[in-house]
Scaffold this motif. Structure first.
Motif, PDB file in Angstrom:
ATOM      1  N   LYS A 287       9.051  -0.727  16.309  1.00 57.26           N
ATOM      2  CA  LYS A 287       9.829  -0.185  15.200  1.00 57.26           C
ATOM      3  C   LYS A 287       9.486   1.277  15.031  1.00 57.26           C
ATOM      4  O   LYS A 287       8.305   1.644  14.985  1.00 57.26           O
ATOM      5  CB  LYS A 287       9.547  -0.952  13.907  1.00 57.26           C
TER       6      LYS A 287
ATOM      7  N   THR B 246      10.239   4.451  12.485  1.00 54.57           N
ATOM      8  CA  THR B 246      10.774   4.845  11.184  1.00 54.57           C
ATOM      9  C   THR B 246      10.507   6.326  10.953  1.00 54.57           C
ATOM     10  O   THR B 246       9.608   6.921  11.562  1.00 54.57           O
ATOM     11  CB  THR B 246      10.127   4.062  10.029  1.00 54.57           C
ATOM     12  N   GLY B 247      11.293   6.886  10.075  1.00 56.64           N
ATOM     13  CA  GLY B 247      11.050   8.251   9.655  1.00 56.64           C
ATOM     14  C   GLY B 247      10.076   8.257   8.490  1.00 56.64           C
ATOM     15  O   GLY B 247       9.967   7.280   7.734  1.00 56.64           O
ATOM     16  N   LYS B 248       9.384   9.332   8.342  1.00 54.85           N
ATOM     17  CA  LYS B 248       8.427   9.465   7.235  1.00 54.85           C
ATOM     18  C   LYS B 248       9.141   9.220   5.909  1.00 54.85           C
ATOM     19  O   LYS B 248      10.208   9.787   5.658  1.00 54.85           O
ATOM     20  CB  LYS B 248       7.805  10.856   7.260  1.00 54.85           C
ATOM     21  N   GLY B 249       8.534   8.353   5.094  1.00 52.16           N
ATOM     22  CA  GLY B 249       9.113   8.047   3.794  1.00 52.16           C
ATOM     23  C   GLY B 249       9.994   6.809   3.772  1.00 52.16           C
ATOM     24  O   GLY B 249      10.337   6.311   2.695  1.00 52.16           O
ATOM     25  N   GLN B 250      10.326   6.299   4.936  1.00 49.48           N
ATOM     26  CA  GLN B 250      11.153   5.095   4.978  1.00 49.48           C
ATOM     27  C   GLN B 250      10.295   3.846   4.844  1.00 49.48           C
ATOM     28  O   GLN B 250       9.078   3.885   4.952  1.00 49.48           O
ATOM     29  CB  GLN B 250      11.946   5.057   6.287  1.00 49.48           C
ATOM     30  N   GLU B 251      10.955   2.730   4.630  1.00 52.78           N
ATOM     31  CA  GLU B 251      10.260   1.453   4.476  1.00 52.78           C
ATOM     32  C   GLU B 251      10.275   0.699   5.796  1.00 52.78           C
ATOM     33  O   GLU B 251      11.246   0.783   6.556  1.00 52.78           O
ATOM     34  CB  GLU B 251      10.953   0.624   3.390  1.00 52.78           C
ATOM     35  N   ALA B 252       9.214  -0.030   6.059  1.00 51.17           N
ATOM     36  CA  ALA B 252       9.144  -0.859   7.264  1.00 51.17           C
ATOM     37  C   ALA B 252       8.717  -2.271   6.868  1.00 51.17           C
ATOM     38  O   ALA B 252       7.782  -2.437   6.087  1.00 51.17           O
ATOM     39  CB  ALA B 252       8.154  -0.270   8.258  1.00 51.17           C
TER      40      ALA B 252
ATOM     41  N   GLN C 261       5.834   0.572   2.329  1.00 48.71           N
ATOM     42  CA  GLN C 261       6.771   1.469   1.659  1.00 48.71           C
ATOM     43  C   GLN C 261       6.384   2.917   1.925  1.00 48.71           C
ATOM     44  O   GLN C 261       5.196   3.230   2.112  1.00 48.71           O
ATOM     45  CB  GLN C 261       6.764   1.196   0.152  1.00 48.71           C
ATOM     46  N   SER C 262       7.394   3.753   1.947  1.00 44.51           N
ATOM     47  CA  SER C 262       7.174   5.197   2.135  1.00 44.51           C
ATOM     48  C   SER C 262       6.205   5.443   3.295  1.00 44.51           C
ATOM     49  O   SER C 262       5.122   6.017   3.117  1.00 44.51           O
ATOM     50  CB  SER C 262       6.623   5.821   0.846  1.00 44.51           C
ATOM     51  N   THR C 263       6.597   5.006   4.471  1.00 44.53           N
ATOM     52  CA  THR C 263       5.698   5.089   5.625  1.00 44.53           C
ATOM     53  C   THR C 263       5.267   6.522   5.917  1.00 44.53           C
ATOM     54  O   THR C 263       6.036   7.480   5.727  1.00 44.53           O
ATOM     55  CB  THR C 263       6.372   4.504   6.868  1.00 44.53           C
TER      56      THR C 263
ATOM     57  N   VAL D 276       5.729   5.994  13.173  1.00 42.54           N
ATOM     58  CA  VAL D 276       6.303   6.746  12.056  1.00 42.54           C
ATOM     59  C   VAL D 276       6.397   8.204  12.464  1.00 42.54           C
ATOM     60  O   VAL D 276       5.382   8.844  12.753  1.00 42.54           O
ATOM     61  CB  VAL D 276       5.449   6.597  10.784  1.00 42.54           C
TER      62      VAL D 276
END
Lengths: 113, 113
Positions: free
Chosen positions: B11, B13-19, B80-82, B112
């Motif tokens: 996975k 994700t962009g910084k700040g996204q949820e995983a 949250q907020s990765t 991330v």
């Protein structure tokens, strides 16, 4: 405090040679000890485990380990390594009063021709 | 027996996204464990459930991380907020409560950016 130490981050051996990977543990109670192997991009697989009894335990693929209470050690051995043994090996401690397992830092084994 | 199943395997994700990471334990196993693996920290315990109830979350970061086990067939780890420092391989394991051996899934590699 319970802990497990693997002093060798990397070990390189020639194919066909014998192997020993070192593991030292610290515990205040009865330790339950495991060796796991992790092949590249794969999960952890159990090689062998020690709960009690005979201090030398046999595992899969010709691996064995010897428990020593006096030395607080649980070294992993193999008489003759194969290139396919190249992987990361983890020594793991679980206390009888605990629930989760404490992992050593791992030893990366490289088997060369 | 398909073993412990973890999805997704990778996975990004962009910084700040949820995983959200999923784990399906081996059928009949009453305990589920979550670990995080990084090169720097090695394998760290995060949390575990027994019979779906959270028992020990002492390894979970206090903020942004949460884990649930809504039924006996799956557990989730939510971040949250990765942040880039959350990048790691997240491993799930399960075991029968009467056994000492944990069975590990292949892990989810979280990156991330």
């Amino acid at each position: 405090a319970q802990s497990v130490t693997q002093p060798d981050a990397r070990v390189t051996v020639s194919e066909g040679a014998s192997l020993q990977l070192r593991c030292k543990y610290s515990s205040s109670g009865t330790p339950y000890l495991f060796w796991y192997v992790q092949y590249p991009r794969q999960g952890l697989q159990l090689l062998l485990k020690y709960y009690s009894g005979d201090p030398v335990v046999q595992g899969v693929n010709g691996f064995e380990a010897e428990f020593s209470k006096s030395n607080s050690s649980f070294h992993l051995r193999k008489a003759s390594v194969h290139w396919s043994d190249s992987a990361v090996y983890f020594c793991v401690l679980r206390m009888d009063s605990g629930t989760y397992q404490r992992f050593g830092t791992g030893t990366k084994l490289q088997v060369v021709p | 027996n398909a073993g412990v199943i973890q999805t997704p395997r990778h996975k990004v994700t962009g910084k700040g996204q949820e995983a959200t990471l999923w784990c399906e334990p081996i059928s009949g196993h009453s305990a589920v464990f979550w670990y995080r693996q990084t090169i720097v920290q090695g394998l760290e315990f995060l949390t575990y459930f027994r019979n779906q109830a959270p028992i020990d979350d002492s390894g979970m970061p206090k903020e942004r991380f949460s884990a649930q086990m809504p039924n006996q067939s799956h557990s989730t780890l939510k971040i949250q907020s990765t942040q880039p420092q959350d990048s790691a391989v997240y491993l799930c394991a399960s075991r029968d409560w009467g056994d000492y051996e944990q069975y590990f899934g292949p892990g989810t590699r979280l990156t991330v950016l």
